[in-house]
Write an enzyme that holds these catalytic residues in place. Structure first.
Site, mmCIF file in Angstrom:
data_model
loop_
_atom_site.group_PDB
_atom_site.id
_atom_site.type_symbol
_atom_site.label_atom_id
_atom_site.label_comp_id
_atom_site.label_asym_id
_atom_site.label_seq_id
_atom_site.Cartn_x
_atom_site.Cartn_y
_atom_site.Cartn_z
ATOM 1 N N GLU A 1 0.889 -1.168 0.000
ATOM 2 C CA GLU A 1 0.000 0.000 0.000
ATOM 3 C C GLU A 1 0.920 1.208 0.000
ATOM 4 O O GLU A 1 1.650 1.440 0.963
ATOM 5 C CB GLU A 1 -0.909 -0.042 1.231
ATOM 6 C CG GLU A 1 -2.012 0.990 1.187
ATOM 7 C CD GLU A 1 -1.620 2.270 1.886
ATOM 8 O OE1 GLU A 1 -1.170 3.208 1.188
ATOM 9 O OE2 GLU A 1 -1.741 2.329 3.112
ATOM 10 N N CYS B 1 -2.589 7.922 4.939
ATOM 11 C CA CYS B 1 -2.522 7.568 3.523
ATOM 12 C C CYS B 1 -3.817 7.894 2.804
ATOM 13 O O CYS B 1 -3.856 7.937 1.569
ATOM 14 C CB CYS B 1 -2.161 6.103 3.347
ATOM 15 S SG CYS B 1 -2.978 4.984 4.491
#
Length: 503
Positions: A263, A300
């Site tokens: 990720e 994020c």
């Protein structure tokens, strides 16, 4: 503080030191020395994980659920010490870490419940048809099986929920896969105390010591050795695009390539449609500013881009966001390196042609203050670098000419973790035309909200097309994330006595 880090690695049940050390760089409080990881330690941990797989990979779901629940208990028993050292190392406030600890233990217990239900096994059975013409059909049974030892890389921005006992570790252990964690240098003491909790749970259940190891970092060769070790069968990673892509390439170049579930970040664009802009521009401007600066922008899912159609309402949104951001003071970032990267990103955006500075200030050392920039749709479409992530509380507003250019902006996006639509009832047609575009760009599409805050649930997807993640078919959050560490096996005419217990 009752907990003082030993500075050692946990290798298959043994706390071991090494020849070299590195010093932690806490935001406050004392620095501590930690043993530097080495390829030799990685080899010991990975070999022990492979040995452990022969028992743990064939353990019952009930035993693994008990392990996950006991890890959660052991983490909670160390709660105050975890909060104290975590806050010292990262600069995150105690309340944030306490909430993250609850998310971490909640994930562990969620996976315990999930595997007990058994749905994740995706069991299938095609009964034999011995009389079928022109050829009989054999008896076929299928079930998902664990893949083997998994490497997990701790994340800088979530010292608990995405690190030592975070979602990757919880999913792998639930699946039946031993785990080797590469600790993050931003919070090595936090990693050590959580590893103690995992090891305490392991000992109480008398599990193979190779089921979990923690190798501290301090040297880039540690991560390289881990992803290249032949006993490691998959990697879970949360971090930067550059670091993640380098590890991804190493996984692909192995004699036996393995999946790298990385990720890697996202700008999480937000599309503000005309009806919503007209009716609640001020509300959305304030909300965006709050989401943009939450945790010093170190999420994020931080919504770094807002796309609006030019006009008076757009100016109201911009002015409100600017006013709200101007009231936000300096916030401590996770590491000196992250703070420097934030300033470098700010400078890159500020130097871009066609970009106007709306809000600037001075941030130095480990502090971050918000920055706000504006550009137009033509400039955005001509400069793809404007769509690259700046990790921190920096916002870029893109004012577009009309609905067609808004759709062009959507089509120009790279892969994202999230895309957001703000809309009212009169925006349905535009929203409907954006949806097919946005669902190709992101793993999660949301309406009338802000993407910071990722629910840990069955239906959550935290991933997306590259570069948001390296594998668009999976998620790193929620129960579906267990699928990363399983593979389907079909059993043809196998006697019941030889089948896995789950069949």
């Amino acid at each position: 503080m009752s907990f003082t880090p030993s500075g050692k690695h946990l290798i298959a049940g043994e706390w071991v030191s090494g020849a070299g050390t590195f010093a932690s760089e806490p935001a406050s409080g004392p620095s501590h020395e930690f043993a530097v990881g080495t390829p030799e330690l990685v080899d010991r941990a990975a070999r022990a994980a492979e040995e452990a797989f022969w028992s743990y990979g064939y353990s019952s779901r009930e035993d693994r659920a008990a392990f996950l629940n006991l890890i959660a208990d052991e983490i909670e028993a160390r709660g105050a010490d975890i909060t104290e050292i975590g806050s010292q190392e990262t600069g995150l406030p105690a309340a944030r870490l306490e909430g993250e600890r609850g998310r971490t233990t909640g994930q562990l217990r969620l996976f315990a419940d999930h595997i007990l239900k058994g749905d994740y096994l995706d069991r299938r059975h095609d009964a034999a048809l011995p009389d079928r013409k022109p050829a009989p059909r054999p008896d076929l049974k299928m079930v998902q099986r664990p893949i083997g030892p998994v490497a997990v890389f701790g994340a800088s921005n979530f010292p608990l929920a995405f690190s030592t006992a975070g979602g990757d570790t919880a999913a792998a252990l639930a699946a039946g896969c031993p785990v080797v964690v590469k600790g993050h240098g931003a919070h090595p003491g936090t990693g050590e105390i959580v590893a103690q909790a995992i090891d305490a749970a392991r000992k109480k259940l008398n599990l193979h010591p190779g089921v979990f190891s923690l190798v501290q970092g301090g040297d880039r060769s540690v991560g390289q050795a881990l992803v290249q070790h032949p006993d490691i069968k998959a990697v879970g990673f949360t971090g930067s695009l550059g670091g993640g892509r380098a590890l991804f390439d190493l996984c692909a170049a192995r004699p036996e390539p393995i999946p790298f579930f990385g990720e890697l970040g996202s700008v999480n664009p937000m599309f503000v449609l005309p009806g919503a802009l007209k009716s609640r521009a001020e509300e959305m401007g304030k909300g965006w500013a709050g989401s943009l600066t939450m945790g010093a922008g170190q999420f994020c899912t931080n919504p770094g881009i807002a796309v609006v159609i030019e006009g008076d309402e757009a100016r109201t949104f911009i002015d409100t966001a600017k006013a709200a951001l101007s009231e936000v003071g300096p916030q401590t970032m996770l590491t000196d390196g992250i703070a420097k990267a934030y300033r470098d990103g700010r400078d890159r955006i500020a130097a871009s042609s066609g970009v106007q500075e709306l809000l600037t200030s001075t941030c130095d050392l480990r502090n971050a203050t918000p920055y706000l920039f504006e550009t137009d749709g033509d400039t955005w479409l001509a400069n793809h670098a404007l769509g690259e992530e700046v990790f921190g509380p920096l916002g870029l507003i893109v004012t577009v000419k009309d609905e067609d250019q808004m759709r062009q902006i959507a089509k120009s996006l790279q892969g994202q973790l999230t895309c957001t639509i703000h809309m009212d009832a009169g925006d349905t047609d535009l929203g409907r035309s954006l949806m097919p575009i946005l669902e190709r760009k992101a793993g999660r599409v949301l309406a009338n909200g802000f993407p910071t805050g990722v629910e840990v649930a069955d239906a959550m997807v935290h991933g997306g097309p590259y570069p948001a993640s390296t594998n668009f078919g999976h998620t790193s959050v929620g129960t579906l994330s267990i699928r990363r560490f399983l593979r389907p096996v079909s059993y043809q005419n196998i006697p019941d006595a030889l089948l896995p217990a789950d069949l």
